[in-house]
Design an enzyme around this catalytic site. Sequence first.
Site, PDB file in Angstrom:
ATOM      1  N   GLU A  64       0.638  -1.280  -0.107  1.00 19.30           N
ATOM      2  CA  GLU A  64       0.051  -0.019   0.077  1.00 19.30           C
ATOM      3  C   GLU A  64       0.843   1.333   0.013  1.00 19.30           C
ATOM      4  OE1 GLU A  64      -3.192   2.099   3.080  1.00 19.30           O
ATOM      5  OE2 GLU A  64      -3.218  -0.287   2.725  1.00 19.30           O
ATOM      6  N   ASP A  65       1.846   1.335   0.844  1.00 22.98           N
ATOM      7  CA  ASP A  65       2.494   2.485   0.876  1.00 22.98           C
ATOM      8  C   ASP A  65       4.063   2.518   0.535  1.00 22.98           C
ATOM      9  OD1 ASP A  65       0.300   3.579   2.281  1.00 22.98           O
ATOM     10  OD2 ASP A  65       0.961   2.967   4.316  1.00 22.98           O
TER      11      ASP A  65
END
Length: 180
Positions: A64-65
């Site tokens: 996700e990041d």
Amino acid sequence: MSTSTDILAAVHFASDKHRNQRRKNKKETPYINHPIAVAHLLATVAGVSDSPTLIAAVLHDTIEDTETTREELDSEFGVGVRQLVEEVTDDKTLEKHVRKQLQIEHAPELSYRAKLIKLADLTCNVTDVLDDPPPWPHERRVSYLKWTEQVIAGCRGTNEKLEQHYDRLVARGRLALHGD
């Protein structure tokens, strides 16, 4: 590899991937502290000793990041861990309010292990919002707390000790943020 070696490999991998990231709190603590705290909470409060769950907890924000690919996780930690990470990964191509609503809707459908990670993740986030908050207006902190309650509702029945820990935090948060 042994279980502890696998978990340490995940910490090393996540540390490298998150190396230039900071939390949004006032202290701007290194981001890696968060996934380590999530895994620690699972191990100490929830009593989780299952290696794939603890590894996925450490890696839960990598897709996700960071620029981490699914193939990297498959290669380094196996398809099962990657699938678990994906279960708790937001689709960043969607608008934030859509992602938040999807987390509420999908929480009841998560696997047992993903629910554990989601519970620990949001519990750690609530701790941060209460004890070392980002520079958010009061209303946003209140709104965040309410949103976590909606997500956690879909994870209830997963781990009593972790849920009780979360409930105590929310009660403290309500008192601190609402005064009730």
